[in-house]
Structures are given as C-alpha cells and as structure tokens.
Design a protein around this motif. Structure first.
Motif: not given
Length: 456
Positions: A68, A104, A124, A131
């Motif tokens: 990430m 992402g 996320a 993600i």
C-alpha cells in the motif's frame, strides 16, 4: 535471518530426561509488533520498531503495508540511529517505518493472521484505489463481518460478495468520515482494536460502542489503547471513567516513535510449562514489570497449578514443584493461553475446568474441538462444555497430535510430549506463525548444556 532446516511432517516431541534448567530468550510480541507497524504506517513522521517479531504473521503485515506504499526498511539494531530520548538497544533487528501516501491497486495476503485481516481494512479505507484482501482457506471462515459492517457505517465502500468474510476488496478514497458506530465484537476483540488503530486518521475520529455479549481478550484492547496514547492519540475508555463498552478516539496526527518490542509472553508459555511439568526451572529474560500482554497472567495461573515465580530486573524465573494441580479458571480475557493450560492440566493430579473461551471455536481452528479430540486420542478424558473444557487427568500414551495449522496446538503437543513418550506433532512448522525456530528452541532448552549449572 538464516533459513531453518526443513521439519518432518511428524515431529517426535522430545521427552524430558529430568528437570529442565534453562534460560530461554523469547522473540518479540506479535501483538505489539503488528500494532506498532500499523501505527507507524499511519504516523506523520518516520518511526522505529526495535526487536520486532519476525514471523509469518508479522512479515505478512509488513508486506501488506508495503503493497500500500509504506516504506519498511530492516536493519540490525547496532546500525540504527537511536532517538535521543530512548536508551540504545543492543542486538536484534530494527525496522524503520516510513509513512507514505497509501494507495492501490494492491492485493494483501492475510495468510491466517487475524491481526492482518482485521487491522488492515480500515487502513485500506484511507488509501486511494482498490485494495483486495485474500488469504489461506481458513481465513475465509474466520469472523470479519463486524469490521466490514462497521466500516460501511463509517463511510467505506467494500465488496465482500455479501459474505461478511474474505476474500473482499476495499475501495479506498483517501479518507473516511468516521464518527459513531455500533459493533458486536463478542467473537473477537480485534474488531474493536481494528477501528481504534486507524481512528485518529478518520475525519471525525470514532466512537466504538460494543453491543453484543461479553467481550473476550480485553487486555488486547488495553494494549491497543496504550499504544495509541504512546503515539499521541487521545482515547477515552471505560477504564478511565467513560461509558461501559464505549471507546472514543479523537482525530489528530500520530507521532513517529522509537518502540522497543517486549518479548511475547504468550509464546513464553510452553517454556514456563516445561518447568512446571518437569519440576524444573526456566528463566525468561526481559519480562516486563508492567504490561498489557495477556501472557502475564501465566505468573498467577501456573503458580496456582503448582509452581512459583520470581520477577527481577533480569526477567522472570519460574520453578516447578514437581507436582501439577488442576485448576478452575475463567480464561475469557486470556483465551490464547487455553491450549497450553489444557496441555498442563491433562498431566495434573486433579481435574480442571477452563471457562469463558467459547470464542476459541473461531480462532485459527476450532481450538476447543481440536484440544478435546487430540488429547482424548492420546488416552485423555476431555469434555467440551458450552464455553470451555473440562479435563480429567488420565495416563496418556503416545500417538499423533494433529495441529490443524494452529501454532498453539503444536506447542501444546510439545508440552504433553515432555511427559508422554511417543508423541508425534503433525506439522510443527506451523509454529512459525508467531514463534520461529520453536523446535530448535525446545530442544536447546532440554539440552543438559542449555545453561550453566546454577545448583550446588
């Protein structure tokens, strides 16, 4: 870290030839390491984790954060500059965590790590882009719906195929509204910790209100709160005079810090159990005087079962008396200790009742069913109850102890093998989830040359 030699499919658990007398250095706490990684990744400046646990669960967490966009650099502690406010730490590894814009597309492999599958979806939601979360087959069966539903209520978009479980995709927009949310975390305290860890980055922070049955593993929530406060977060808790079962986190920047990870006290359990089972003595260096780790409860539990302990500036020394007593104990706050306690109880001189751990049916495996089946197949007499186990000691015999890819089942089998000849542990390599090199640590502990002689 050097690669460990391949382990046999059936590992012969060593039987103790006498009382153990050893010092065992236990690696860092998984719970502290993974919480520390998340908080460092969300901070406003770089930070250090020193003596982190390097195991499957923590490496999955580190790699997930890297996917990430977070920078995580690994270096020996001796080569790492230390913050002026923190005493130098000699030996071991240090991880430098460099926060960055979360983004992402990315795919996160959670393995079968509850901390990864539950702590990272809120992270996320703060990323930009999709993600995807996937993992081992067992991860599809573990509870996650509480986190998914809570994130949706706080403004996140998640596609889980309406399963309330993995695999799923979180479509991050770079921010999350946050605010009040109701959640049933009776199946895992990690649901609460997951929301609290990322909450300082939510626009409105968060107010998490637990509305289900009694919460298990409360020490882990206290650990989350303490670690949040240590990096500058403002957290209101029930223990601080707030409403029962309500936690509030104020939005704000998190500070980069220099964190020395405590030894994993739950992973110290099999080694302390060895002292109890053999009537010997084991010292765990650097045992903290004050901690939120559930494993600290072993001092009281194993003492009641027949040992004694002494905590000094050097660590904890636990000494067995040569007898093991049964115990009637509520383990609701320290459920992860149940397999090891059950193993010792199967060798005791009186029955034991372990209560308050119905949630263990939803862990890496159904731990209550697994312990019942495996101990009974060695000749034991274990009955599963509504919320735990009743154990009546009987003479045990050798046989295969299946682990169901559960690290704590494997270490429990090794404890039984100390006193029962011919126990073979299926897939002992699963201990690598949180305790790398367990078989060699175990055999070293049992070696006559494990420590210098201290008697005489």
């Amino acid at each position: 870290m050097t690669e460990s030699p391949a382990l046999p499919a059936l590992w012969p658990a060593p039987i103790a030839s006498g009382a153990v007398d050893a010092t065992v250095t236990v690696p860092g706490s998984k719970s502290v390491t993974n919480r520390g990684l998340v908080l460092a990744a969300l901070s406003s400046e770089p930070g250090w984790l020193r003596r982190p646990l390097r195991s499957r669960d923590t490496l999955l967490m580190a790699e997930a954060l890297r996917t990430m966009g977070v920078g995580i650099e690994e270096t020996p502690c001796s080569n790492a500059a230390t913050s002026p406010s923190v005493a130098p730490v000699d030996g071991g590894e240090a991880w430098r965590v460099i926060p960055a814009g979360l983004h992402g597309p990315a795919t996160v492999d959670v393995g079968n790590a509850g901390t990864v599958m539950r702590f990272l979806p809120p992270v996320a939601a703060l990323a930009t882009g999709p993600i995807r979360f996937d993992g081992d087959p067992r991860s599809y069966e573990r509870p996650l719906g509480g986190v998914i539903n809570a994130l949706r209520a706080l403004g996140a978009r998640i596609d889980d195929g309406e399963r309330g479980a993995l695999p799923m995709t979180v479509y991050g927009t770079g921010a999350l509204d946050g605010g009040p949310v109701r959640i049933d975390a009776s199946s895992s305290s990690q649901f609460v910790s997951a929301l609290l860890l990322s909450a300082p980055r939510f626009n409105q922070g968060v107010e998490v209100r637990h509305v289900g049955a009694a919460l298990p593993s409360l020490p882990h929530i206290r650990m989350t709160v303490d670690m949040l406060r240590s990096v500058g977060a403002q957290v209101d808790t029930p223990e601080a005079g707030g409403e029962p079962n309500v936690w509030r986190v104020t939005p704000g920047a998190l500070l980069g810090r220099d964190l020395v990870v405590e030894p994993d006290l739950s992973n110290a359990q099999p080694f302390l159990a060895a002292a109890l089972v053999t009537g010997g003595r084991v010292t765990i260096p650097d045992w903290p005087e004050h901690t939120t780790q559930p494993g600290d409860a072993l001092r009281e539990i194993f003492t009641e079962m027949g040992g004694s302990c002494e905590l000094t500036e050097h660590g904890l020394t636990f000494t067995g008396s040569g007898r093991i007593h049964g115990i009637d104990v509520d383990l609701s706050e320290v459920g992860e200790l149940t397999p090891g306690i059950a193993a010792v109880a199967a060798l005791a001189d009186s029955p034991s009742t372990l209560r308050g751990v119905a949630h263990l049916r939803l862990h890496e495996t159904d731990r209550l069913a697994a312990l019942t089946k495996e101990i009974n197949e060695l000749g034991g007499d274990v009955t599963e109850t509504e919320d735990g186990l009743h154990i009546r000691p009987r003479a045990l015999h050798g046989g295969i102890f299946h682990t169901y890819e559960d690290h704590r089942l494997a270490t429990a089998a090794a404890v039984i093998g100390l006193a029962v000849k011919g126990v073979q542990v299926e897939n002992v390599a699963t201990t690598g989830k949180t305790l790398p090199d367990f078989p060699s640590m175990w055999e070293t502990m049992l070696s006559p040359a494990a420590t210098p002689a201290r008697r005489g």
